[in-house]
Design a protein around this motif. Structure first.
Motif, PDB file in Angstrom:
ATOM      1  N   LYS A  91       0.845  -1.186   0.000  1.00  7.41           N
ATOM      2  CA  LYS A  91       0.000   0.000   0.000  1.00  7.41           C
ATOM      3  C   LYS A  91       0.886   1.244   0.000  1.00  7.41           C
ATOM      4  CE  LYS A  91      -3.845  -2.311   0.316  1.00  7.41           C
ATOM      5  NZ  LYS A  91      -4.695  -2.466  -0.862  1.00  7.41           N
ATOM      6  N   ALA A  92       0.439   2.266  -0.725  1.00  9.07           N
ATOM      7  CA  ALA A  92       1.208   3.503  -0.830  1.00  9.07           C
ATOM      8  C   ALA A  92       0.396   4.680  -0.300  1.00  9.07           C
ATOM      9  CB  ALA A  92       1.588   3.765  -2.284  1.00  9.07           C
ATOM     10  N   THR A  93       1.099   5.707   0.110  1.00 11.52           N
ATOM     11  CA  THR A  93       0.476   6.935   0.600  1.00 11.52           C
ATOM     12  C   THR A  93      -0.045   7.751  -0.577  1.00 11.52           C
ATOM     13  OG1 THR A  93       2.065   6.987   2.396  1.00 11.52           O
ATOM     14  CG2 THR A  93       0.886   9.037   1.944  1.00 11.52           C
ATOM     15  N   THR A  94      -1.278   8.214  -0.489  1.00  6.18           N
ATOM     16  CA  THR A  94      -1.813   9.086  -1.539  1.00  6.18           C
ATOM     17  C   THR A  94      -2.209  10.432  -0.941  1.00  6.18           C
ATOM     18  OG1 THR A  94      -4.056   8.235  -1.261  1.00  6.18           O
ATOM     19  CG2 THR A  94      -2.691   7.176  -2.916  1.00  6.18           C
ATOM     20  N   GLU A  95      -2.106  11.432  -1.783  1.00  9.77           N
ATOM     21  CA  GLU A  95      -2.430  12.798  -1.378  1.00  9.77           C
ATOM     22  C   GLU A  95      -3.224  13.418  -2.508  1.00  9.77           C
ATOM     23  OE1 GLU A  95       0.192  16.827  -0.932  1.00  9.77           O
ATOM     24  OE2 GLU A  95       1.139  14.954  -0.295  1.00  9.77           O
ATOM     25  N   ARG A  96      -4.302  14.122  -2.174  1.00 10.10           N
ATOM     26  CA  ARG A  96      -5.127  14.752  -3.208  1.00 10.10           C
ATOM     27  C   ARG A  96      -5.004  16.268  -3.119  1.00 10.10           C
ATOM     28  NH1 ARG A  96      -8.368  11.182  -5.837  1.00 10.10           N
ATOM     29  NH2 ARG A  96      -8.564   9.141  -4.854  1.00 10.10           N
ATOM     30  N   GLY A  97      -5.135  16.896  -4.273  1.00  5.53           N
ATOM     31  CA  GLY A  97      -5.068  18.353  -4.321  1.00  5.53           C
ATOM     32  C   GLY A  97      -4.181  18.822  -5.450  1.00  5.53           C
ATOM     33  N   GLY A  98      -4.455  20.030  -5.926  1.00  3.85           N
ATOM     34  CA  GLY A  98      -3.687  20.583  -7.033  1.00  3.85           C
ATOM     35  C   GLY A  98      -4.039  19.872  -8.327  1.00  3.85           C
ATOM     36  N   ASN A  99      -3.319  20.181  -9.364  1.00  6.98           N
ATOM     37  CA  ASN A  99      -3.543  19.508 -10.640  1.00  6.98           C
ATOM     38  C   ASN A  99      -2.236  19.441 -11.412  1.00  6.98           C
ATOM     39  OD1 ASN A  99      -4.948  18.288 -12.795  1.00  6.98           O
ATOM     40  ND2 ASN A  99      -5.013  20.235 -13.868  1.00  6.98           N
ATOM     41  N   THR A 100      -1.773  18.238 -11.652  1.00  6.43           N
ATOM     42  CA  THR A 100      -0.578  18.021 -12.465  1.00  6.43           C
ATOM     43  C   THR A 100      -1.057  17.616 -13.845  1.00  6.43           C
ATOM     44  OG1 THR A 100       0.604  17.269 -10.488  1.00  6.43           O
ATOM     45  CG2 THR A 100       1.607  16.765 -12.630  1.00  6.43           C
ATOM     46  N   GLU A 101      -0.846  18.477 -14.838  1.00  8.01           N
ATOM     47  CA  GLU A 101      -1.368  18.222 -16.181  1.00  8.01           C
ATOM     48  C   GLU A 101      -0.727  16.989 -16.817  1.00  8.01           C
ATOM     49  OE1 GLU A 101      -3.413  18.426 -19.764  1.00  8.01           O
ATOM     50  OE2 GLU A 101      -3.873  19.332 -17.834  1.00  8.01           O
ATOM     51  N   TRP A 120      -0.231  12.964 -10.940  1.00  6.88           N
ATOM     52  CA  TRP A 120      -1.019  13.167 -12.161  1.00  6.88           C
ATOM     53  C   TRP A 120      -2.429  13.559 -11.770  1.00  6.88           C
ATOM     54  CZ3 TRP A 120      -3.048   9.188 -16.218  1.00  6.88           C
ATOM     55  CH2 TRP A 120      -3.280   9.848 -17.440  1.00  6.88           C
ATOM     56  N   GLU A 121      -3.018  14.425 -12.558  1.00 11.00           N
ATOM     57  CA  GLU A 121      -4.329  14.977 -12.280  1.00 11.00           C
ATOM     58  C   GLU A 121      -4.252  15.579 -10.877  1.00 11.00           C
ATOM     59  OE1 GLU A 121      -8.992  13.690 -12.988  1.00 11.00           O
ATOM     60  OE2 GLU A 121      -7.648  12.266 -12.048  1.00 11.00           O
ATOM     61  N   GLY A 122      -5.131  15.217  -9.962  1.00 13.02           N
ATOM     62  CA  GLY A 122      -5.091  15.766  -8.614  1.00 13.02           C
ATOM     63  C   GLY A 122      -4.615  14.775  -7.587  1.00 13.02           C
ATOM     64  N   VAL A 123      -3.773  13.812  -7.989  1.00 12.63           N
ATOM     65  CA  VAL A 123      -3.333  12.754  -7.072  1.00 12.63           C
ATOM     66  C   VAL A 123      -1.812  12.656  -7.059  1.00 12.63           C
ATOM     67  CG1 VAL A 123      -3.421  10.266  -6.593  1.00 12.63           C
ATOM     68  CG2 VAL A 123      -5.441  11.424  -7.491  1.00 12.63           C
TER      69      VAL A 123
END
Length: 198
Positions: free
Chosen positions: A144-154, A174-177
């Protein structure tokens, strides 16, 4: 009349060479090749991947379905290479190349697979999608890996950071993850092994 024929011949040659040159010019790749590398401790870590763009689409949950294993890039497989042995997900891995696959979830509890064969992603295709059982069979490790949401990486990007020069943190954004997992380059163990030889 002779000058006119020579002019027309020269013009025809010019046009044909122009079209030939244009035919050789290819469109840029939609998901261009990208690479990142970093030396952490005694280990060089390299990642080769393709970098697709969001282009206004909903990526995770729609294009890349939740609960379905994904190649963590585009075009071919994403490859991570370690120049020395490392520890990832609580397991010792030998130096070498591994394919990265990821299984996204809506809850953010993503699974990362490091595949020991580093085989083509198409070797795992079945009925137009990745055969998760075949990937799992060749996993060197999954965790399992740590995920973080927010921002936007095109454009999909990988980063390698190493604040203490012992533990590398690999991040796919990528995207907001952002998905991050640690790689222990085992600096202390390698130092102890070196000392024990003298």
């Amino acid at each position: 009349m002779k000058k006119q024929k020579l002019f027309l011949l020269a013009f025809a040659l010019f046009i044909s060479s122009t079209f030939a040159a244009m035919a050789q010019l290819q469109q840029p790749a939609l998901s261009p090749a990208a690479a990142v590398s970093q030396v952490v401790g005694f280990t060089k870590i390299s990642i080769d991947y393709s970098s697709p763009a969001v282009k206004g689409r909903k990526i995770f949950g729609e294009i890349e379905k939740y609960g379905v294993t994904w190649r963590a890039g585009a075009n071919a497989q994403t490859i991570i290479e370690f120049s020395t042995g490392v520890n990832v997900g609580g397991k010792n891995l030998r130096a070498g190349k591994y394919s990265i696959f990821m299984t996204p979830t809506e809850s953010g509890d993503w699974t990362v697979h490091l595949n020991s064969k580093a085989a083509s992603v198409f070797a795992y295709m079945k009925d137009g999608k990745i055969d998760e059982e075949a990937v799992a069979k060749d996993d060197a490790v999954s965790f399992k890996a740590t995920t973080e949401r927010g921002g936007n990486t095109e454009r999909l990007q990988y980063h390698i950071s190493a604040h203490d020069n012992k533990i590398a943190h690999i991040t796919m954004a990528w995207e907001g993850v952002k998905v991050t997992f640690p790689v222990d380059t085992q600096v202390d163990q390698k130092m102890e092994q070196f000392k024990s030889q003298f």
